[in-house]
Design an enzyme around this catalytic site. Structure first.
Site, PDB file in Angstrom:
ATOM      1  N   LYS A 128     -11.129   6.711  40.488  1.00 32.48           N
ATOM      2  CA  LYS A 128     -10.138   7.581  39.846  1.00 32.48           C
ATOM      3  C   LYS A 128      -9.541   6.965  38.584  1.00 32.48           C
ATOM      4  O   LYS A 128      -9.009   7.684  37.739  1.00 32.48           O
ATOM      5  CB  LYS A 128      -9.017   7.884  40.852  1.00 32.48           C
ATOM      6  N   LYS A 141      -4.996  11.824  40.575  1.00 35.60           N
ATOM      7  CA  LYS A 141      -5.863  13.000  40.744  1.00 35.60           C
ATOM      8  C   LYS A 141      -5.330  14.208  39.980  1.00 35.60           C
ATOM      9  O   LYS A 141      -6.107  14.986  39.429  1.00 35.60           O
ATOM     10  CB  LYS A 141      -6.012  13.313  42.227  1.00 35.60           C
ATOM     11  N   GLY A 161     -13.447   9.571  52.529  1.00 33.66           N
ATOM     12  CA  GLY A 161     -14.489   9.121  53.464  1.00 33.66           C
ATOM     13  C   GLY A 161     -15.792   8.866  52.738  1.00 33.66           C
ATOM     14  O   GLY A 161     -16.092   9.499  51.719  1.00 33.66           O
TER      15      GLY A 161
HETATM   16  N1  HSE Z   1      -6.521   7.416  49.769  1.00 32.22           N
HETATM   17  C1  HSE Z   1      -7.117   8.645  49.343  1.00 32.22           C
HETATM   18  C2  HSE Z   1      -6.596   9.765  50.233  1.00 32.22           C
HETATM   19  C3  HSE Z   1      -8.618   8.527  49.439  1.00 32.22           C
HETATM   20  O1  HSE Z   1      -5.912   9.470  51.214  1.00 32.22           O
HETATM   21  O2  HSE Z   1      -6.796  10.921  49.910  1.00 32.22           O
HETATM   22  C4  HSE Z   1      -9.394   9.524  48.656  1.00 32.22           C
HETATM   23  O3  HSE Z   1      -9.163   9.468  47.279  1.00 32.22           O
END
Ligand code: HSE
Length: 343
Positions: free
Chosen positions: A129, A228, A325
């Site tokens: 990311k 994100k 995952g």
């Molecule tokens: N740590 C992130 C989550 C993993 O819990 O969504 C995926 O980006």
């Protein structure tokens, strides 16, 4: 039949290993279905050594020896000991599949890897990311200048369609906002708290399930969701968001009493990330939000993720699916590899 597609894999944690296993398992099907003869020529892992064979690695054998020794260099053939940068710049790989650990603050070392690969005329697909959040516009420009692609499907919602869905499937729509649940760890914790489980227990379980970031404060303080939503804001809405532009509140202040109070009002607390247009500028925020149960996002529970995209042609479109995952994320990378092959 088209020629082989040589891929180098940087990062051999849960995601990287799943990609290698997926290419091993789906190689013949990918060839038959898409004419994609995917050949993994090199792999490097932070603490697992590196291996390169210009003719392609025998994944059956490589994964077997790796599972026995935990070191890629136990593979009996090929060139060992190349650095990730050497693999990127000095091998016959045409696509660099990058699956190293995210550094949300600087994007490094991945940012340098991506720049080097694109400058060398190699396509990049990444689940990391950092570079996508911090430098998407710059990297996309570099890719265009070098006639290659920089694809990031798996950075948001892992293998569940989010980026290509918004930019390709929904092409033609004017998109005015994207909002969603884009962190599985916090969604899991909030759902467990609703079942009466204390915050700390739920966090430990999310770590055990492999969803939490290496440093879980990135999840619970909202930084992962910030990265994100920056990606969605910049890629889908065409913004130029920096992390300091994103209003951020994590879930550490949410108490059992808050969860119960929301429940009493037939609502659910969700960590909602949103990117939207305001006066022609893309803005974004991440905050715990009380959603009425009639909202589709209120019913996205456990580690599931979802985004709702506001379009002019269809109004709201919501996608729900796994957001983390190894296997799911590897499939996000694979979809980008297939897209490069198709183009
Ligand atoms: N740590 C992130 C989550 C993993 O819990 O969504 C995926 O980006």
């Amino acid at each position: 039949m088209r020629e082989m597609t040589n891929i180098a894999l940087i990062g051999f944690g849960a995601v990287g290993k799943s990609l290698a296993e997926t290419i091993r398992d789906k190689h013949d099907w990918l060839k038959e279905r898409y004419g994609l003869d995917a050949k993994l020529v090199a792999i490097s892992g932070r603490s697992k050594g590196s291996i390169y064979d210009s003719e392609g690695l025998d994944l059956e054998e490589l994964l077997e020896v790796f599972n026995e020794t935990g070191n890629l260099e136990s593979y009996p053939k090929g060139i060992k000991g190349l650095s990730s940068m050497e693999i990127i710049t000095e091998t016959n790989a045409q696509i660099i599949a990058e699956a190293t650990i995210t550094n949300i603050k600087t994007g490094e070392p991945t940012l340098s890897y991506v720049k080097a690969a694109l400058s060398k005329g190699k396509h990049v697909v990444t689940s990391n990311k950092g570079p996508a959040a911090l430098a998407y516009n710059e990297l996309q420009k570099l890719a265009l200048e070098n006639g290659v692609q920089f694809r990031i499907e798996s950075t948001v919602l892992s293998g569940t369609p989010a980026i290509n869905f918004s930019t390709e499937s929904l092409a033609g729509h004017k998109i005015t906002s994207v909002k969603g649940i884009i962190n599985g760890t916090t969604n899991y914790i909030l759902a467990e708290m609703e079942q009466g489980r204390p915050y700390e227990d739920a966090l430990v379980e999310a770590q055990r399930l492999g969803y939490a970031e290496a440093d879980p404060t990135a999840d619970v303080d909202g930084w992962d969701a910030v990265a994100k939503i920056m990606i969605l804001g910049n890629v889908v809405l065409g913004g130029d968001l920096r992390s300091s532009d994103v209003e951020r509140t994590g879930i550490t202040g949410i108490t059992m009493e808050d969860v119960e109070a929301a429940k009493a009002e037939e609502k659910r607390i969700k960590l909602i990330a949103e990117a939207y247009m305001e006066d022609g500028v893309v803005k974004a925020k991440v905050a715990p939000t009380w959603l009425p149960l009639s909202d589709p996002l209120a019913n996205v529970n456990g580690t599931l993720n979802a985004i709702t995209v506001m379009t002019d042609g269809l109004e709201e479109v919501t996608v729900i699916g796994g957001g983390a995952g190894g296997l799911g994320t590897a499939h996000g990378l694979l979809s980008d590899i297939i897209a490069i092959h198709r183009h």
